[in-house]
Motif scaffolding. Structure first.
Motif, PDB file in Angstrom:
ATOM      1  N   GLY A   1      11.261  -4.713  -6.966  1.00 59.55           N
ATOM      2  CA  GLY A   1      10.364  -5.786  -6.466  1.00 59.55           C
ATOM      3  C   GLY A   1      10.609  -7.038  -6.563  1.00 59.55           C
ATOM      4  O   GLY A   1      11.654  -7.466  -7.373  1.00 59.55           O
ATOM      5  N   THR A   2      10.243  -7.923  -5.696  1.00 54.35           N
ATOM      6  CA  THR A   2      10.316  -9.450  -5.991  1.00 54.35           C
ATOM      7  C   THR A   2       9.565 -10.498  -6.589  1.00 54.35           C
ATOM      8  O   THR A   2       9.579 -11.420  -7.152  1.00 54.35           O
ATOM      9  CB  THR A   2      10.918 -10.281  -4.601  1.00 54.35           C
ATOM     10  N   GLY A   3       8.026  -9.593  -6.357  1.00 55.08           N
ATOM     11  CA  GLY A   3       7.011 -10.434  -6.740  1.00 55.08           C
ATOM     12  C   GLY A   3       6.451 -11.513  -6.110  1.00 55.08           C
ATOM     13  O   GLY A   3       5.959 -12.529  -6.488  1.00 55.08           O
ATOM     14  N   LEU A   4       7.229 -11.574  -4.815  1.00 56.04           N
ATOM     15  CA  LEU A   4       6.842 -12.822  -3.912  1.00 56.04           C
ATOM     16  C   LEU A   4       5.905 -12.623  -2.779  1.00 56.04           C
ATOM     17  O   LEU A   4       5.351 -13.353  -2.046  1.00 56.04           O
ATOM     18  CB  LEU A   4       7.994 -13.355  -3.485  1.00 56.04           C
ATOM     19  N   GLY A   5       5.701 -11.287  -2.317  1.00 55.81           N
ATOM     20  CA  GLY A   5       5.202 -10.859  -1.291  1.00 55.81           C
ATOM     21  C   GLY A   5       3.814 -11.318  -1.132  1.00 55.81           C
ATOM     22  O   GLY A   5       3.316 -12.095  -0.246  1.00 55.81           O
ATOM     23  N   LEU A   6       3.180 -11.341  -2.133  1.00 54.75           N
ATOM     24  CA  LEU A   6       1.505 -11.645  -2.097  1.00 54.75           C
ATOM     25  C   LEU A   6       1.428 -13.089  -2.211  1.00 54.75           C
ATOM     26  O   LEU A   6       0.514 -13.640  -1.467  1.00 54.75           O
ATOM     27  CB  LEU A   6       0.883 -10.916  -3.282  1.00 54.75           C
TER      28      LEU A   6
ATOM     29  N   THR B   1       5.638  -5.047 -10.520  1.00 54.23           N
ATOM     30  CA  THR B   1       5.479  -3.874 -11.261  1.00 54.23           C
ATOM     31  C   THR B   1       6.677  -2.751 -10.976  1.00 54.23           C
ATOM     32  O   THR B   1       6.813  -1.767 -11.389  1.00 54.23           O
ATOM     33  CB  THR B   1       4.268  -3.214 -11.381  1.00 54.23           C
TER      34      THR B   1
ATOM     35  N   SER C   1       0.982  -0.994   0.085  1.00 53.37           N
ATOM     36  CA  SER C   1       0.001   0.026  -0.011  1.00 53.37           C
ATOM     37  C   SER C   1       0.774   1.376  -0.114  1.00 53.37           C
ATOM     38  O   SER C   1       0.561   2.093  -0.838  1.00 53.37           O
ATOM     39  CB  SER C   1      -0.763   0.107   1.275  1.00 53.37           C
TER      40      SER C   1
ATOM     41  N   ARG D   1       5.231 -11.797 -10.094  1.00 57.31           N
ATOM     42  CA  ARG D   1       4.582 -10.652 -10.921  1.00 57.31           C
ATOM     43  C   ARG D   1       4.847  -9.313  -9.895  1.00 57.31           C
ATOM     44  O   ARG D   1       4.546  -9.179  -9.082  1.00 57.31           O
ATOM     45  CB  ARG D   1       3.140 -11.038 -10.810  1.00 57.31           C
TER      46      ARG D   1
ATOM     47  N   ASP E   1      -6.344   1.214   0.794  1.00 61.86           N
ATOM     48  CA  ASP E   1      -5.246   2.375   0.318  1.00 61.86           C
ATOM     49  C   ASP E   1      -6.011   3.239  -0.602  1.00 61.86           C
ATOM     50  O   ASP E   1      -6.797   2.952  -1.483  1.00 61.86           O
ATOM     51  CB  ASP E   1      -4.081   1.669   0.243  1.00 61.86           C
TER      52      ASP E   1
ATOM     53  N   PHE F   1      -7.521  -4.860   0.181  1.00 61.80           N
ATOM     54  CA  PHE F   1      -7.255  -6.241   0.700  1.00 61.80           C
ATOM     55  C   PHE F   1      -8.263  -6.604   1.695  1.00 61.80           C
ATOM     56  O   PHE F   1      -8.112  -6.120   2.786  1.00 61.80           O
ATOM     57  CB  PHE F   1      -5.744  -6.473   0.650  1.00 61.80           C
TER      58      PHE F   1
ATOM     59  N   GLN G   1      -4.015  -6.941 -13.829  1.00 60.21           N
ATOM     60  CA  GLN G   1      -3.011  -7.064 -13.038  1.00 60.21           C
ATOM     61  C   GLN G   1      -3.632  -7.813 -11.665  1.00 60.21           C
ATOM     62  O   GLN G   1      -3.057  -8.622 -11.316  1.00 60.21           O
ATOM     63  CB  GLN G   1      -2.647  -5.654 -12.433  1.00 60.21           C
TER      64      GLN G   1
ATOM     65  N   LEU H   1      -2.610 -11.876  -9.509  1.00 61.87           N
ATOM     66  CA  LEU H   1      -1.992 -10.986  -8.439  1.00 61.87           C
ATOM     67  C   LEU H   1      -1.176 -11.943  -7.585  1.00 61.87           C
ATOM     68  O   LEU H   1      -0.157 -11.521  -7.244  1.00 61.87           O
ATOM     69  CB  LEU H   1      -3.165 -10.491  -7.686  1.00 61.87           C
TER      70      LEU H   1
HETATM   71  P1  ADP Z   1       6.373  -6.797  -4.912  1.00 62.42           P
HETATM   72  O1  ADP Z   1       5.695  -5.819  -4.033  1.00 62.42           O
HETATM   73  O2  ADP Z   1       7.711  -7.243  -4.769  1.00 62.42           O
HETATM   74  O3  ADP Z   1       6.246  -6.531  -6.270  1.00 62.42           O
HETATM   75  P2  ADP Z   1       4.039  -8.402  -4.246  1.00 62.42           P
HETATM   76  O4  ADP Z   1       4.010  -9.945  -4.338  1.00 62.42           O
HETATM   77  O5  ADP Z   1       3.976  -7.858  -2.916  1.00 62.42           O
HETATM   78  O6  ADP Z   1       5.526  -8.299  -4.848  1.00 62.42           O
HETATM   79  O7  ADP Z   1       3.029  -7.713  -5.152  1.00 62.42           O
HETATM   80  C1  ADP Z   1       2.813  -7.754  -6.541  1.00 62.42           C
HETATM   81  C2  ADP Z   1       2.513  -6.651  -7.562  1.00 62.42           C
HETATM   82  O8  ADP Z   1       0.969  -6.477  -7.022  1.00 62.42           O
HETATM   83  C3  ADP Z   1       3.064  -5.400  -7.025  1.00 62.42           C
HETATM   84  O9  ADP Z   1       4.291  -5.195  -7.730  1.00 62.42           O
HETATM   85  C4  ADP Z   1       2.293  -4.129  -7.486  1.00 62.42           C
HETATM   86  O10 ADP Z   1       2.064  -4.132  -9.017  1.00 62.42           O
HETATM   87  C5  ADP Z   1       0.696  -4.908  -7.159  1.00 62.42           C
HETATM   88  N1  ADP Z   1       0.297  -4.513  -5.837  1.00 62.42           N
HETATM   89  C6  ADP Z   1       0.093  -5.156  -4.794  1.00 62.42           C
HETATM   90  N2  ADP Z   1      -0.631  -4.504  -3.826  1.00 62.42           N
HETATM   91  C7  ADP Z   1      -0.816  -3.308  -4.304  1.00 62.42           C
HETATM   92  C8  ADP Z   1      -1.389  -2.258  -3.721  1.00 62.42           C
HETATM   93  N3  ADP Z   1      -1.846  -1.952  -2.568  1.00 62.42           N
HETATM   94  N4  ADP Z   1      -1.689  -1.080  -4.834  1.00 62.42           N
HETATM   95  C9  ADP Z   1      -1.515  -1.321  -5.988  1.00 62.42           C
HETATM   96  N5  ADP Z   1      -0.737  -2.383  -6.405  1.00 62.42           N
HETATM   97  C10 ADP Z   1      -0.466  -3.334  -5.647  1.00 62.42           C
END
Ligand code: ADP
Ligand code: MG
Length: 351
Positions: free
Chosen positions: A305-310, A301, A254, A299, A281, A336, A290, A294
Motif C-alpha cells: 500500500g501507499t497509504g495515500l488513496g484516502l 496496513t 473494499s 497510513r 463492503d 464510506f 485505525q 484514516l
Molecule cells: P492503501 O490502500 O494504499 O493502504 P488508503 O489510504 O487507500 O491506502 O487506505 C489506508 C488504510 O485504510 C488501508 O491500508 C486499510 O488499512 C484501511 N482501509 C481503507 N479502506 C478500507 C476498507 N474498505 N476496509 C478495511 N480497511 C480499509
C-alpha cells in the motif's frame, strides 16, 4: 452589593439625612470601582436593550471596534436575547479579527468583544508548519517506498542478463515498473493537487465507469457488487475524472479488504441540499484506532500500500464542496459515505 441595596431599601423610610449621605457615599464608591473595573478590562463589553440600543459600554469596546459601539454594532445584525458567537474582521484603525459573542441578560443582551488576531495568526502558522511537515513525510515515505521495486527491477535485469529468454524475470521487472509508476503518480497527485474542473453531471456516470474498470477484479475475487441508482438523481458540480479516481480508491480498498469473496453495496440518494453515495463492503473492517487517522497520509496496513488513496480522495471531495466519512466494525465491514452539494445548492453558496 445586592444585599446592601436590599437592606437600604427596607430601612429607607427610617434613615435620616446623615445616614442617607453616608449610604450614598458607599454607593458612589461602589459604582466608581465597578466603572474602574470595566475601564481596566481589555475585552469589550456592551449592554444592549431589547431593541438593540446601546445602554452602556466600556472604552475597550470602542477601541476594539474602531468606532462608537452604537454605530459599529448596528451593521452586524447581532441576534438580540440569544447566545451566539462569530468572528469579524476590522480594518480600522488596523487590521484585526474580533470574536463577538452575545449573551442574553434578562431582557437585555451583553456583547462581549475579544481581539483574537494573534491567536488566529498562531493557528495559521501551525497549519503552514503542518503542511510543510506533511510534504516532508510524503517525501520520506516515497524514498522508502521506491526502494523495494527498484531492488526487484535490478534483480530481474540481472536474471535477464544471464538468460535473455527468461520471460518470467522480464514480467516481474515490468510489474515492478508499473508499481513504481503508481507510487510516483500517487505521490505527485498528493503534493501537486490539480484544481478540479467542475461541470454539471451525475455522480452515477463516473461511478459506472469505475465499476466497469474493476469488473474483472471483482469477478476474480467472487465479489458481488450491487448499485442502486434512483430514477431522478440531482446533478452535482463535478470533475468526472477526479471523481472516478475517488471511487476507484474506495472500491479498490473494499476489494482489498475482502480476502475471500463478499459483497459491496452501492447506494445513491439525495435530499434538498446534497447527493449521497454510500459504499458498504463486507470486508475485514477497522477498529476505532485505525479509523482515527484514516485520512492521513502513509497510513497503510498493506504490504504494497501507499497509504495515500484516502488522503487524495478526501481532498478531491473537499474541493468539490463535499465531505467524506467512514464507519466500520471489525470483522463485519466498512461503509464510506460521500456527500456532495447539489448543483443548485452550490451555485447559491458561491454567489
Ligand atoms: P492503501 O490502500 O494504499 O493502504 P488508503 O489510504 O487507500 O491506502 O487506505 C489506508 C488504510 O485504510 C488501508 O491500508 C486499510 O488499512 C484501511 N482501509 C481503507 N479502506 C478500507 C476498507 N474498505 N476496509 C478495511 N480497511 C480499509
Ligand atoms: Mg487504497
Amino acid at each position: 452589593m445586592k444585599d446592601f441595596f436590599k437592606g437600604v431599601r427596607k430601612h429607607i423610610d427610617r434613615l435620616d439625612a446623615s445616614h442617607l449621605r453616608e449610604q450614598y457615599k458607599l454607593v458612589a464608591d461602589e459604582l466608581a470601582s465597578t466603572d474602574m473595573f470595566l475601564h481596566a478590562l481589555k475585552e469589550g463589553l456592551v449592554r444592549l436593550d431589547a431593541d438593540g440600543r446601546v445602554l452602556q459600554s466600556n472604552p475597550a469596546a470602542k477601541r476594539l471596534l474602531g468606532a462608537e459601539p452604537a454605530d459599529a454594532l448596528s451593521d452586524l445584525g447581532l441576534p438580540l436575547g440569544k447566545s451566539s458567537s462569530r468572528e469579524i474582521e476590522i480594518s480600522y484603525p488596523e487590521d484585526r479579527i474580533l470574536e463577538v459573542q452575545t449573551i442574553p441578560f434578562g431582557s437585555e443582551t451583553i456583547v462581549y468583544l475579544r481581539d483574537i488576531t494573534a491567536e488566529k495568526k498562531r493557528t495559521e502558522e501551525q497549519l503552514r508548519a503542518g503542511a510543510t511537515k506533511a510534504v516532508c513525510d510524503l517525501a520520506a515515505g516515497i524514498a522508502h517506498e521506491i526502494g523495494n521495486p527498484l531492488n526487484a527491477i535490478a534483480l530481474s535485469l540481472q536474471l535477464v542478463k544471464r538468460d535473455p529468454t527468461d520471460t518470467e524475470a522480464i514480467d516481474t521487472g515490468l510489474a515492478q515498473l508499473k508499481r513504481l509508476d503508481g507510487i510516483i503518480r500517487d505521490f505527485l497527485t498528493a503534493i501537486r493537487p490539480r484544481q478540479p474542473n467542475l461541470m454539471p453531471g451525475s455522480v452515477a456516470d463516473p461511478l459506472k465507469n469505475c465499476l466497469a474498470m474493476l469488473k474483472q477484479q471483482f469477478e476474480e475475487r467472487r465479489i458481488t457488487v450491487t448499485l442502486d441508482v434512483p430514477a431522478a438523481l440531482p446533478n452535482v458540480a463535478l470533475d468526472a475524472e477526479q471523481m472516478e479516481q475517488v471511487f476507484f480508491n474506495l472500491l479498490k480498498n473494499s476489494l482489498e479488504a475482502m480476502a475471500d469473496g463478499g459483497t459491496i453495496v452501492l447506494a445513491l440518494g439525495s435530499d434538498d441540499r446534497n447527493v449521497f453515495l454510500s459504499i458498504r463492503d463486507s470486508g475485514r473492517g477497522m477498529d476505532a484506532e485505525q479509523l482515527a487517522g484514516l485520512f492521513e497520509p502513509y497510513r497503510t496496513t498493506k504490504e504494497k500500500g501507499t497509504g495515500l488513496g484516502l488522503m487524495i480522495s478526501k481532498r478531491i471531495v473537499t474541493e468539490h464542496g463535499g465531505s467524506i466519512a467512514a464507519e466500520s466494525t471489525p470483522g463485519e465491514g466498512t461503509t464510506f459515505t460521500l456527500t456532495l452539494p447539489r448543483l443548485e445548492q452550490r451555485i447559491r453558496a458561491l454567489k
